[in-house]
Every structure is written in structure tokens, then in C-alpha cells.
Design a protein around this motif. Structure first.
Motif, PDB file in Angstrom:
ATOM      1  N   THR A  22       0.834  -1.206   0.000  1.00 42.07           N
ATOM      2  CA  THR A  22       0.000   0.000   0.000  1.00 42.07           C
ATOM      3  C   THR A  22       0.865   1.251   0.000  1.00 42.07           C
ATOM      4  O   THR A  22       0.623   2.201  -0.757  1.00 42.07           O
ATOM      5  N   ARG A  23       1.917   1.256   0.816  1.00 45.91           N
ATOM      6  CA  ARG A  23       2.807   2.416   0.880  1.00 45.91           C
ATOM      7  C   ARG A  23       3.603   2.593  -0.409  1.00 45.91           C
ATOM      8  O   ARG A  23       3.837   3.720  -0.853  1.00 45.91           O
ATOM      9  N   ARG A  24       4.006   1.479  -1.023  1.00 44.49           N
ATOM     10  CA  ARG A  24       4.741   1.579  -2.295  1.00 44.49           C
ATOM     11  C   ARG A  24       3.862   2.179  -3.384  1.00 44.49           C
ATOM     12  O   ARG A  24       4.353   2.794  -4.333  1.00 44.49           O
ATOM     13  N   ALA A  25       2.546   2.000  -3.247  1.00 42.33           N
ATOM     14  CA  ALA A  25       1.613   2.553  -4.229  1.00 42.33           C
ATOM     15  C   ALA A  25       1.306   4.020  -3.959  1.00 42.33           C
ATOM     16  O   ALA A  25       0.438   4.611  -4.626  1.00 42.33           O
ATOM     17  N   GLY A  26       2.002   4.617  -2.970  1.00 41.42           N
ATOM     18  CA  GLY A  26       1.799   6.033  -2.681  1.00 41.42           C
ATOM     19  C   GLY A  26       0.614   6.304  -1.788  1.00 41.42           C
ATOM     20  O   GLY A  26       0.052   7.405  -1.826  1.00 41.42           O
ATOM     21  N   LYS A  27       0.249   5.328  -0.979  1.00 36.62           N
ATOM     22  CA  LYS A  27      -0.910   5.495  -0.090  1.00 36.62           C
ATOM     23  C   LYS A  27      -0.540   5.147   1.346  1.00 36.62           C
ATOM     24  O   LYS A  27       0.449   4.462   1.606  1.00 36.62           O
ATOM     25  N   VAL A  28      -1.358   5.632   2.285  1.00 36.57           N
ATOM     26  CA  VAL A  28      -1.143   5.375   3.715  1.00 36.57           C
ATOM     27  C   VAL A  28      -2.190   4.378   4.209  1.00 36.57           C
ATOM     28  O   VAL A  28      -3.398   4.631   4.078  1.00 36.57           O
ATOM     29  N   PRO A  29      -1.777   3.241   4.769  1.00 38.01           N
ATOM     30  CA  PRO A  29      -2.741   2.306   5.348  1.00 38.01           C
ATOM     31  C   PRO A  29      -3.445   2.966   6.534  1.00 38.01           C
ATOM     32  O   PRO A  29      -2.807   3.625   7.360  1.00 38.01           O
ATOM     33  N   ALA A  30      -4.754   2.809   6.612  1.00 43.36           N
ATOM     34  CA  ALA A  30      -5.513   3.439   7.695  1.00 43.36           C
ATOM     35  C   ALA A  30      -6.699   2.561   8.072  1.00 43.36           C
ATOM     36  O   ALA A  30      -7.104   1.674   7.309  1.00 43.36           O
ATOM     37  N   VAL A  31      -7.238   2.811   9.259  1.00 42.15           N
ATOM     38  CA  VAL A  31      -8.430   2.097   9.701  1.00 42.15           C
ATOM     39  C   VAL A  31      -9.397   3.104  10.314  1.00 42.15           C
ATOM     40  O   VAL A  31      -8.995   3.981  11.081  1.00 42.15           O
ATOM     41  N   LEU A  32     -10.662   2.986   9.955  1.00 43.06           N
ATOM     42  CA  LEU A  32     -11.735   3.819  10.504  1.00 43.06           C
ATOM     43  C   LEU A  32     -12.482   3.015  11.559  1.00 43.06           C
ATOM     44  O   LEU A  32     -12.852   1.859  11.310  1.00 43.06           O
ATOM     45  N   TYR A  33     -12.716   3.624  12.725  1.00 48.27           N
ATOM     46  CA  TYR A  33     -13.468   2.910  13.752  1.00 48.27           C
ATOM     47  C   TYR A  33     -14.197   3.905  14.648  1.00 48.27           C
ATOM     48  O   TYR A  33     -13.913   5.106  14.635  1.00 48.27           O
ATOM     49  N   GLY A  34     -15.137   3.392  15.439  1.00 50.10           N
ATOM     50  CA  GLY A  34     -15.893   4.232  16.359  1.00 50.10           C
ATOM     51  C   GLY A  34     -17.389   4.110  16.158  1.00 50.10           C
ATOM     52  O   GLY A  34     -17.863   3.519  15.175  1.00 50.10           O
ATOM     53  N   HIS A  35     -18.148   4.645  17.122  1.00 52.05           N
ATOM     54  CA  HIS A  35     -19.614   4.626  17.076  1.00 52.05           C
ATOM     55  C   HIS A  35     -20.171   3.205  16.975  1.00 52.05           C
ATOM     56  O   HIS A  35     -21.257   2.987  16.444  1.00 52.05           O
ATOM     57  N   GLY A  36     -19.408   2.240  17.492  1.00 50.09           N
ATOM     58  CA  GLY A  36     -19.884   0.867  17.464  1.00 50.09           C
ATOM     59  C   GLY A  36     -19.827   0.208  16.100  1.00 50.09           C
ATOM     60  O   GLY A  36     -20.320  -0.913  15.917  1.00 50.09           O
ATOM     61  N   GLU A  37     -19.238   0.908  15.121  1.00 53.64           N
ATOM     62  CA  GLU A  37     -19.147   0.361  13.766  1.00 53.64           C
ATOM     63  C   GLU A  37     -17.995  -0.629  13.663  1.00 53.64           C
ATOM     64  O   GLU A  37     -17.003  -0.555  14.387  1.00 53.64           O
ATOM     65  N   LYS A  38     -18.119  -1.558  12.737  1.00 52.05           N
ATOM     66  CA  LYS A  38     -17.041  -2.499  12.474  1.00 52.05           C
ATOM     67  C   LYS A  38     -15.882  -1.737  11.839  1.00 52.05           C
ATOM     68  O   LYS A  38     -16.091  -0.916  10.942  1.00 52.05           O
ATOM     69  N   PRO A  39     -14.641  -1.963  12.299  1.00 49.40           N
ATOM     70  CA  PRO A  39     -13.499  -1.249  11.719  1.00 49.40           C
ATOM     71  C   PRO A  39     -13.450  -1.416  10.197  1.00 49.40           C
ATOM     72  O   PRO A  39     -13.678  -2.505   9.670  1.00 49.40           O
ATOM     73  N   LYS A  40     -13.138  -0.322   9.516  1.00 47.55           N
ATOM     74  CA  LYS A  40     -13.075  -0.340   8.047  1.00 47.55           C
ATOM     75  C   LYS A  40     -11.660   0.020   7.630  1.00 47.55           C
ATOM     76  O   LYS A  40     -11.161   1.098   7.965  1.00 47.55           O
ATOM     77  N   HIS A  41     -11.014  -0.882   6.907  1.00 47.93           N
ATOM     78  CA  HIS A  41      -9.635  -0.660   6.469  1.00 47.93           C
ATOM     79  C   HIS A  41      -9.631   0.075   5.140  1.00 47.93           C
ATOM     80  O   HIS A  41     -10.273  -0.354   4.173  1.00 47.93           O
ATOM     81  N   ILE A  42      -8.888   1.187   5.102  1.00 42.80           N
ATOM     82  CA  ILE A  42      -8.841   2.015   3.893  1.00 42.80           C
ATOM     83  C   ILE A  42      -7.395   2.419   3.589  1.00 42.80           C
ATOM     84  O   ILE A  42      -6.488   2.205   4.408  1.00 42.80           O
ATOM     85  N   ALA A  43      -7.205   3.007   2.406  1.00 44.06           N
ATOM     86  CA  ALA A  43      -5.907   3.550   2.018  1.00 44.06           C
ATOM     87  C   ALA A  43      -6.107   4.999   1.604  1.00 44.06           C
ATOM     88  O   ALA A  43      -6.983   5.306   0.799  1.00 44.06           O
ATOM     89  N   LEU A  44      -5.281   5.893   2.181  1.00 43.33           N
ATOM     90  CA  LEU A  44      -5.370   7.325   1.904  1.00 43.33           C
ATOM     91  C   LEU A  44      -4.207   7.769   1.013  1.00 43.33           C
ATOM     92  O   LEU A  44      -3.101   7.226   1.132  1.00 43.33           O
ATOM     93  N   PRO A  45      -4.422   8.735   0.134  1.00 40.99           N
ATOM     94  CA  PRO A  45      -3.317   9.243  -0.689  1.00 40.99           C
ATOM     95  C   PRO A  45      -2.266   9.921   0.205  1.00 40.99           C
ATOM     96  O   PRO A  45      -2.575  10.858   0.938  1.00 40.99           O
ATOM     97  N   SER A  46      -1.031   9.433   0.128  1.00 38.88           N
ATOM     98  CA  SER A  46       0.028   9.896   1.033  1.00 38.88           C
ATOM     99  C   SER A  46       0.277  11.392   0.952  1.00 38.88           C
ATOM    100  O   SER A  46       0.385  12.079   1.970  1.00 38.88           O
TER     101      SER A  46
END
Length: 232
Positions: A22-46
Motif C-alpha cells: 500500500t505504501r509503495r503505491a503512494g498510499k497510507v494504510p488506515a483504519v476507521l473505527y468508532g460509534h460501534g461500527e465495524k473497523p473499516k480498512h482504507i488507504a489514503l493518498p500519502s
């Protein structure tokens, strides 16, 4: 602090290998969580993420639009950086809503100049505050203008913007003013510093000699064995 709109993609690869790709592709690995939601794994533009953090700080509010149609507001909760490359390794993002109160650590900047011949000790450079998720200040200010030796600025002395409440102990020290050492005091400490330096250099020398001796011993043994075989 205004929100920054940023795009994201769902992330399906996990673990160290997936994060590296993911990082080699120019993106930052990230995870969204909170409000009782299931964690969501995403990639953000670095590049966009780094620019937003540089401008808005670690509490920058993001309006994230994921390519699967998900749209959320989130605040960085934990940011992992590579200290050598100064790049972002991973980001934890906390889901928030407009009007929701959150507790975050906000940097404290000292303003003004203390009295002459003083030193300032910055005891705590962040303070825990509670604020609307969409109105988290990027920094707080504490004045040391004219402060004399012995003076102390505490969390309770820091002026907070409207709608922001102190979550830290009001007695928490933010900055302490001390008298700067005189030339005589500095000269008096020089012998101690020089002695400590000499002792440190002597210890390094002893370790080096011991190491060289340990390396020489096997070599000497090898030479003796070789001579014995030659004589035989």
C-alpha cells in the motif's frame, strides 16, 4: 479548524506485506473505527494526507469519501511515522459526528518573553481538552510575558477558545521559569564535565582493548596450532 476533504479506497490486503505494498503505491494504510461500527480498512493518498497534517496538525478533521460510496468525518487518533524517512506508516481514524464532543490532546505554544536572565522549562507541550469534533483548536497559547524566576504556568492559566473545556488537571504544570546560570556557575561545572568526559573516554578505551584482546586470542591459538602441525 476547517475540515479537509480526502478520497480513500477500501483495503483488502492486511499484515506487514499488504501495508508495504500500500505504501509503495503512494498510499497510507488506515483504519476507521468508532460509534460501534465495524473497523473499516482504507488507504489514503500519502501526499494529500501529509499536506493536511502539516497544515492543520495532528487533530485535523477529515471528510473522507471512500470509493465504495462511504462518506464519514474522522479525526486522527494515532499516527505512526517512519522516523528515518519521515513518512506515514499507518493511521487510526476515529469516526465523529457534527456537534459531538471529543477529548483530544492539543499542542500548547508559549507566547511573550520572560524576564531577563531566565530559562523556560516547557513541562507539558500538549493539554487534554474537550471540544466539538468540528471545532478542535489546532493549538493553545500560554503567556510567559515578563515572568520572573520561580513563576509557573499551569493548565488552568491557559486561555481556552469558546466552546473548549479543559480535561486535564488545572494544576498540571505547562511551563516553569528558572534563573539562568551565571558565568561563574557555568565555569564551576566545567571541571565536573571534563572529568565525566575523561571517565567516559577511559571506559570506551577499556572496552576497545578488551575487544581487541578477545579477537587476538583465537588468532594466536591458530598460529600456535599451525606451528605444531608444521613441527610434526
Amino acid at each position: 479548524m476547517s475540515e479537509v476533504k480526502i478520497s480513500a479506497e477500501p483495503r483488502t490486503e492486511f499484515g506487514k506485506g499488504g501495508a508495504r505494498r500500500t505504501r509503495r503505491a503512494g498510499k497510507v494504510p488506515a483504519v476507521l473505527y468508532g460509534h460501534g461500527e465495524k473497523p473499516k480498512h482504507i488507504a489514503l493518498p500519502s501526499r494529500e494526507f501529509a499536506a493536511a497534517i502539516r497544515k492543520g496538525g495532528a487533530n485535523q478533521l477529515f471528510a473522507i469519501e471512500v470509493s465504495d460510496g462511504t462518506q464519514v468525518l474522522a479525526l486522527p487518533k494515532a499516527i505512526q511515522r517512519d522516523p528515518i524517512k519521515d513518512t506515514f506508516e499507518h493511521v487510526d481514524l476515529l469516526l465523529v459526528r457534527r456537534g459531538e464532543k471529543v477529548t483530544v490532546e492539543v499542542p500548547v505554544e508559549l507566547t511573550g518573553e520572560a524576564a531577563k536572565d531566565t530559562l523556560i522549562v516547557h513541562d507539558h507541550d500538549t493539554l487534554s481538552v474537550t471540544a466539538d469534533a468540528t471545532k478542535v483548536p489546532d493549538h493553545l497559547e500560554a503567556s510567559i510575558e515578563g515572568a520572573e524566576p520561580g513563576a509557573q504556568v499551569t493548565a488552568g492559566d491557559v486561555t481556552l477558545p469558546a466552546g473548549v473545556e479543559l480535561a486535564a488537571d488545572p494544576e498540571l504544570p505547562v511551563a516553569t521559569v528558572t534563573a539562568a546560570p551565571t558565568a561563574e556557575q557555568l565555569e564551576a561545572t566545567l571541571p565536573e564535565v571534563e572529568e565525566a568526559t575523561e571517565e567516559a573516554e577511559a571506559e570506551v578505551g577499556e572496552v576497545t582493548e578488551a575487544s581487541e584482546g578477545a579477537e587476538a586470542a583465537p588468532a594466536a591459538e591458530g598460529e600456535e596450532n599451525a606451528e605444531a602441525r608444521t613441527g610434526a
